[in-house]
Scaffold this active site. Structure first.
Site, PDB file in Angstrom:
ATOM      1  N   ASP A 186     -50.438  82.518 -36.920  1.00  0.00           N
ATOM      2  CA  ASP A 186     -51.743  83.312 -36.998  1.00  0.00           C
ATOM      3  C   ASP A 186     -52.333  83.354 -38.109  1.00  0.00           C
ATOM      4  O   ASP A 186     -52.091  84.282 -38.977  1.00  0.00           O
ATOM      5  CB  ASP A 186     -51.771  84.636 -36.341  1.00  0.00           C
ATOM      6  CG  ASP A 186     -52.921  85.271 -36.033  1.00  0.00           C
ATOM      7  OD1 ASP A 186     -54.036  84.868 -36.550  1.00  0.00           O
ATOM      8  OD2 ASP A 186     -53.291  86.289 -35.194  1.00  0.00           O
ATOM      9  N   HIS A 191     -55.806  89.126 -42.256  1.00  0.00           N
ATOM     10  CA  HIS A 191     -54.679  89.406 -42.460  1.00  0.00           C
ATOM     11  C   HIS A 191     -54.089  89.289 -43.969  1.00  0.00           C
ATOM     12  O   HIS A 191     -52.834  89.540 -44.379  1.00  0.00           O
ATOM     13  CB  HIS A 191     -53.731  88.869 -41.519  1.00  0.00           C
ATOM     14  CG  HIS A 191     -53.743  89.048 -39.929  1.00  0.00           C
ATOM     15  ND1 HIS A 191     -53.929  90.289 -39.562  1.00  0.00           N
ATOM     16  CD2 HIS A 191     -54.421  88.232 -38.936  1.00  0.00           C
ATOM     17  CE1 HIS A 191     -54.405  90.412 -38.311  1.00  0.00           C
ATOM     18  NE2 HIS A 191     -54.590  89.091 -37.948  1.00  0.00           N
ATOM     19  N   ILE A 206     -55.051  93.744 -42.731  1.00  0.00           N
ATOM     20  CA  ILE A 206     -54.439  94.458 -41.577  1.00  0.00           C
ATOM     21  C   ILE A 206     -53.248  93.756 -41.048  1.00  0.00           C
ATOM     22  O   ILE A 206     -53.197  92.600 -41.183  1.00  0.00           O
ATOM     23  CB  ILE A 206     -55.254  94.953 -40.639  1.00  0.00           C
ATOM     24  CG1 ILE A 206     -55.825  93.672 -39.834  1.00  0.00           C
ATOM     25  CG2 ILE A 206     -56.252  95.887 -41.036  1.00  0.00           C
ATOM     26  CD1 ILE A 206     -56.790  93.955 -38.567  1.00  0.00           C
ATOM     27  N   GLY A 209     -51.650  92.313 -34.798  1.00  0.00           N
ATOM     28  CA  GLY A 209     -51.296  93.316 -33.697  1.00  0.00           C
ATOM     29  C   GLY A 209     -50.088  92.667 -33.116  1.00  0.00           C
ATOM     30  O   GLY A 209     -49.121  93.586 -32.553  1.00  0.00           O
TER      31      GLY A 209
END
Length: 283
Positions: A186, A191, A206, A209
Site C-alpha cells: 500500500d 503514509h 498516518i 488502517g
C-alpha cells in the site's frame, strides 16, 4: 456512483506469488521482532520455523485501486475504509502462490448527502484451489448517497459495553512503522509524505488502517492464543480513528456470552482507533 455498473462489475482473478521474505517484511511492519529474545515474535520474522501472521490474508493478491475506474462513477476521493474482517479456513503458508476472487456483494444507500456503504468480499485460495481465507471489506462512499442499493447487507456488530476489560495488551508502534508496512503493497503517499498527509487533513503521515488491524491481530495471538497463529479463526473490527506511527496501541479484550470482543486505542491521545472488534478462536 453508477449503481448498475457497480452491480455488474466483475473483477479479473488476481494471482500473487509471495516469498518468505515478504512474509517476514509484513510481520516487521507490525513491529514483530521488537524483542529479539522473544521466540514467539521470532517465529514471524526469522526463517527458521517461519509462520505467517494470519492478517497477511488482507494484503495478499490485492486488486489495485479498482474504485477509480471511470465507468463506476464512484466519488473515490471521498472513499473511506470503514470495517475489515477475515476468516481463516486453512493456515496461510509463509510462501507460495495464492489466487483471489473478488465480488461486490452489496451496496447500502444511506440517502442523498449521507453516503453509501459498499461490501467487498475476497476469497483467497492456494494454487491447488484450497480455500485459505474469506476477507470482507466495508467501504464508506461519502459522496455516493442517493444512488440506490442492492444485495444482502450483513448485520452490524453491536457496540461494546463500558465494562472494564478482562485483559489488555499494549504494543508500541515504530516511528518508521508506516514506511516499513507500505512495502507490503500500500503505497498511498499519506503514509509517507508529510505534504500529502497535510493535504488529506492530517498533521503528519498516518499508519495504514490494515497495519492497525494487523497489530490487533498480534495482540490477539499474544493474549489469547499462546502465540499460535493456527488458533485464530476470525477477526473483525471497525476503523474509527487513524494511528500516528510511534504511538502505543492498547487492545482491550472483553469476555461476553459466547464471544470475545475487543477495541484498540492509541494510549497517548486516549482515542479509540478500532472499535466493535470480534474474535473467534479454535481450541
Amino acid at each position: 456512483m453508477n449503481l448498475k455498473a457497480v452491480r455488474n462489475f466483475r473483477f479479473e482473478p488476481v494471482s500473487h506469488t509471495y516469498t518468505r521474505r515478504d512474509t517476514m517484511l509484513y510481520a516487521l511492519g507490525l513491529g514483530y521482532g521488537s524483542d529479539p529474545l522473544d521466540t514467539s515474535q521470532l517465529n514471524f520474522v526469522y526463517e527458521a520455523d517461519l509462520r505467517a501472521v494470519p492478517s497477511i490474508c488482507c494484503v495478499l493478491a490485492h486488486p489495485g485501486f479498482w474504485a477509480k475506474r471511470p465507468e463506476l462513477e464512484i466519488d473515490w476521493v471521498r472513499l473511506l475504509h470503514g470495517e475489515q474482517s477475515f476468516e481463516i479456513h486453512c493456515p496461510v503458508p509463509p510462501e507460495g502462490t495464492v489466487n483471489a476472487g473478488y465480488e461486490i456483494s452489496a451496496v447500502a444507500d444511506k440517502g442523498t448527502g449521507k453516503g453509501a456503504v459498499l461490501h467487498l468480499v475476497k476469497t483467497l485460495n492456494d494454487a491447488g484451489g484450497k480455500k485459505l481465507a474469506t476477507v470482507r471489506s466495508v467501504l464508506f462512499l461519502r459522496g455516493d448517497g442517493g444512488c440506490g442499493s442492492f444485495g444482502i447487507v450483513p448485520s452490524e456488530a453491536s457496540p461494546l459495553s463500558e465494562q472494564p476489560p478482562s485483559e489488555i495488551q499494549d504494543i508500541a508502534t515504530l516511528p518508521q512503522g508506516a514506511l516499513i508496512y507500505r512495502l507490503s503493497g500500500d503505497y498511498n503517499p499519506i503514509h509517507a509524505d508529510p505534504a500529502a498527509a497535510t493535504r488529506a487533513g492530517f498533521e503528519r503521515p498516518i499508519l495504514h488502517g490494515l497495519c492497525t488491524l494487523g497489530i490487533a491481530t498480534r495482540a490477539v495471538l499474544a493474549s489469547l492464543a499462546d502465540g499460535e497463529p493456527d488458533r485464530l479463526k476470525l477477526l473483525s473490527a471497525r476503523f474509527s480513528r487513524p494511528v500516528f506511527p510511534g504511538e502505543t496501541i492498547r487492545t482491550e479484550f472483553f469476555n461476553t456470552v459466547g464471544q470475545i470482543r475487543f477495541r484498540s486505542r492509541a494510549i497517548e491521545r486516549d482515542v479509540v482507533v478500532l472499535d466493535r472488534g470480534m474474535v473467534a478462536l479454535r481450541n
